[in-house]
Design an enzyme around this catalytic site. Sequence first.
Site, PDB file in Angstrom:
ATOM      1  N   HIS A  93      -2.141  -5.604   1.394  1.00 26.75           N
ATOM      2  CA  HIS A  93      -3.427  -6.275   1.155  1.00 26.75           C
ATOM      3  C   HIS A  93      -3.111  -7.661   0.635  1.00 26.75           C
ATOM      4  CE1 HIS A  93      -7.373  -7.236  -0.633  1.00 26.75           C
ATOM      5  NE2 HIS A  93      -6.643  -7.735  -1.634  1.00 26.75           N
ATOM      6  N   ASN A 126      -2.376  -0.003   6.653  1.00 23.96           N
ATOM      7  CA  ASN A 126      -1.812  -1.219   7.237  1.00 23.96           C
ATOM      8  C   ASN A 126      -0.822  -1.945   6.323  1.00 23.96           C
ATOM      9  OD1 ASN A 126      -3.601  -2.332   5.428  1.00 23.96           O
ATOM     10  ND2 ASN A 126      -4.854  -3.376   6.959  1.00 23.96           N
ATOM     11  N   ARG A 151      -1.577 -14.567   4.120  1.00 29.04           N
ATOM     12  CA  ARG A 151      -2.352 -13.923   5.184  1.00 29.04           C
ATOM     13  C   ARG A 151      -1.620 -14.043   6.526  1.00 29.04           C
ATOM     14  NH1 ARG A 151      -6.627 -11.748   3.689  1.00 29.04           N
ATOM     15  NH2 ARG A 151      -7.671 -11.666   5.709  1.00 29.04           N
ATOM     16  N   ARG A 181       2.380  -6.426   8.926  1.00 23.66           N
ATOM     17  CA  ARG A 181       1.619  -5.308   9.494  1.00 23.66           C
ATOM     18  C   ARG A 181       2.196  -4.854  10.829  1.00 23.66           C
ATOM     19  NH1 ARG A 181      -3.962  -7.716   7.229  1.00 23.66           N
ATOM     20  NH2 ARG A 181      -4.024  -6.528   5.275  1.00 23.66           N
ATOM     21  N   PHE A 223     -15.968   2.805   6.249  1.00 26.65           N
ATOM     22  CA  PHE A 223     -14.552   3.048   5.950  1.00 26.65           C
ATOM     23  C   PHE A 223     -14.255   3.168   4.457  1.00 26.65           C
ATOM     24  CE2 PHE A 223     -15.127  -1.567   6.185  1.00 26.65           C
ATOM     25  CZ  PHE A 223     -14.537  -1.986   5.000  1.00 26.65           C
ATOM     26  N   LYS A 237       0.818  -1.216   0.000  1.00 25.76           N
ATOM     27  CA  LYS A 237       0.000   0.000   0.000  1.00 25.76           C
ATOM     28  C   LYS A 237       0.856   1.273   0.000  1.00 25.76           C
ATOM     29  CE  LYS A 237      -4.028  -2.215   2.070  1.00 25.76           C
ATOM     30  NZ  LYS A 237      -5.018  -2.149   3.170  1.00 25.76           N
TER      31      LYS A 237
END
Length: 141
Positions: free
Chosen positions: A117, A114, A87, A104, A59, A11
């Site tokens: 993704h 965070n 994940r 994270r 959000f 991100k």
Amino acid sequence: MAVERTFSIIKPNAVAKNNIGAIYARFESAGFKIIAAKMLHLTKEQAEGFYAEHKGRPFFDGLVEFMTSGPVMIQVLEGENAVQRHRDIMGATNPDNALAGTLRADFADSFTENAVHGSDAVESAQREIAYFFSENEICPR
């Protein structure tokens, strides 16, 4: 275990802090092959389309604004049980709950910012990969 593909985004906050190489090193040391990658500055339309399942949630607007605030790195990772393992490496969505040593925990700034993704299922990985990559951009190795 089956070899799977998963979709991953680094991100804007992590890109801005020059964490791309560190995150890629984690992917590769975990046994993933990066079989497609590119840097993009998402348009509002791209971000809204990608996160369409969240439209109407409180959000959503902030997420779209953040995801269009700077460049992102998008990649396809391949490996055994790739979706779940990615994940696990990412850690909890809320970095306050992420285990030490996860992406994270190490690179996130907040719940929204965070750092990464990742697809939540094989089916969503297929959809997310197809959203950003054509077949000829994916290079199995």
